[in-house]
Write a protein that holds these residues in place. Structure first.
Motif, short mmCIF file in Angstrom:
data_model
loop_
_atom_site.label_atom_id
_atom_site.label_comp_id
_atom_site.label_asym_id
_atom_site.label_seq_id
_atom_site.Cartn_x
_atom_site.Cartn_y
_atom_site.Cartn_z
N LEU A 132 -8.49 -3.68 78.36
CA LEU A 132 -7.46 -2.60 78.50
C LEU A 132 -6.58 -2.57 77.55
O LEU A 132 -6.01 -4.08 77.14
CB LEU A 132 -6.93 -2.63 79.97
N VAL A 133 -6.16 -1.57 76.78
CA VAL A 133 -4.97 -1.67 75.70
C VAL A 133 -4.12 -0.51 75.87
O VAL A 133 -4.60 0.45 76.78
CB VAL A 133 -5.73 -1.55 74.40
N ARG A 134 -2.93 -0.87 75.08
CA ARG A 134 -2.21 0.43 75.02
C ARG A 134 -2.38 1.22 73.75
O ARG A 134 -2.37 0.74 72.55
CB ARG A 134 -0.56 0.04 75.19
N SER A 135 -2.39 2.41 73.86
CA SER A 135 -2.49 3.34 72.73
C SER A 135 -1.30 3.46 71.93
O SER A 135 -0.27 3.00 72.25
CB SER A 135 -3.00 4.69 73.04
N ALA A 136 -1.02 4.04 70.94
CA ALA A 136 -0.03 4.28 70.16
C ALA A 136 1.03 5.09 70.65
O ALA A 136 2.07 4.73 70.23
CB ALA A 136 -0.25 4.88 68.51
N PHE B 202 -7.74 2.72 59.11
CA PHE B 202 -7.63 2.78 60.67
C PHE B 202 -6.40 3.56 61.44
O PHE B 202 -5.75 2.89 62.19
CB PHE B 202 -8.10 1.33 61.08
N LEU B 203 -6.26 4.61 60.80
CA LEU B 203 -5.07 5.45 61.70
C LEU B 203 -5.66 5.80 63.15
O LEU B 203 -6.85 6.09 63.40
CB LEU B 203 -4.69 6.65 60.98
N PRO B 204 -4.95 6.06 63.99
CA PRO B 204 -5.38 6.62 65.47
C PRO B 204 -5.84 7.74 65.38
O PRO B 204 -5.60 8.65 64.70
CB PRO B 204 -3.91 6.50 66.15
N ASP B 205 -7.09 7.88 65.82
CA ASP B 205 -7.95 9.14 66.25
C ASP B 205 -8.84 9.16 64.87
O ASP B 205 -9.50 10.33 64.88
CB ASP B 205 -7.14 10.42 66.46
N SER B 206 -8.98 8.36 64.12
CA SER B 206 -9.93 8.30 63.07
C SER B 206 -11.34 8.01 63.58
O SER B 206 -11.36 7.23 64.53
CB SER B 206 -9.34 7.11 62.17
N THR C 225 -13.68 6.27 68.44
CA THR C 225 -12.47 6.84 67.98
C THR C 225 -11.40 5.68 67.76
O THR C 225 -11.38 4.67 68.91
CB THR C 225 -11.68 7.78 68.73
N VAL C 226 -10.59 5.32 66.92
CA VAL C 226 -9.47 4.44 66.80
C VAL C 226 -8.36 4.70 67.90
O VAL C 226 -7.87 5.88 67.76
CB VAL C 226 -8.96 4.46 65.41
N ILE C 227 -8.30 3.77 68.59
CA ILE C 227 -7.01 3.67 69.64
C ILE C 227 -5.66 3.37 68.91
O ILE C 227 -4.93 3.98 69.15
CB ILE C 227 -7.51 2.93 71.07
N LEU D 137 -7.01 -7.61 60.41
CA LEU D 137 -6.72 -6.37 61.25
C LEU D 137 -7.51 -6.39 62.34
O LEU D 137 -8.74 -6.74 62.44
CB LEU D 137 -6.85 -5.01 60.26
N ALA D 138 -7.01 -5.96 63.63
CA ALA D 138 -7.63 -5.89 65.06
C ALA D 138 -7.64 -4.42 65.19
O ALA D 138 -6.68 -3.85 65.69
CB ALA D 138 -7.15 -6.77 65.83
N VAL D 139 -8.91 -3.89 65.50
CA VAL D 139 -8.99 -2.28 65.62
C VAL D 139 -9.46 -1.94 66.93
O VAL D 139 -10.61 -2.42 66.99
CB VAL D 139 -9.76 -1.37 64.37
N ALA D 140 -8.77 -1.41 67.82
CA ALA D 140 -9.46 -1.23 69.35
C ALA D 140 -10.07 0.26 69.15
O ALA D 140 -9.32 1.09 68.55
CB ALA D 140 -8.22 -1.17 70.13
#
Length: 107
Positions: free
Chosen positions: A44-48, A69-73, A84-86, A102-105
């Motif tokens: 479970l993570v928090r989005s931008a 890795f911008l959100p929604d990429s 999709t990148v969160i 870098l850690a990409v959810a």
């Protein structure tokens, strides 16, 4: 400068970075390959925007890739699935001299 984590980078994903919205919807850049490590653990993570969402996997890579890795990429994983990148977290140790990454959810 050497990448202290390069021995762990064993997965290649492609990322199509979100560039904005156009008349026909989201505009994405051409996909580019990025070498890193894909961890399939769900968490479970928090989005931008602060929402709680389930991340199906996390992609770790060198911090130089942060702008991709911008959100929604869109990220295409080695098995062909598309996520999709969160959000992306830049983990910089500053003066401690620990390995930066870098850690990409991903969804």
């Amino acid at each position: 400068m050497t990448d202290e984590l390069e021995d762990f980078w064993q997965h290649t994903v492609t990322v199509a970075t979100l560039q904005g919205n156009g008349a026909n919807g989201a505009v994405k850049a051409d996909p580019v390959p990025v070498l890193g490590f894909l961890d399939g653990s769900r968490k479970l993570v928090r989005s931008a925007t602060g929402e709680q969402v389930v991340s199906e996997s996390t992609f770790y890579c060198p911090p130089a890739n942060a702008a991709l890795f911008l959100p929604d990429s869109l990220v295409t994983c080695p098995d062909g699935s598309v996520s999709t990148v969160i959000k992306a977290n830049l983990n910089d140790s500053g003066g401690l001299g620990l390995p930066d990454h870098l850690a990409v959810a991903l969804t």
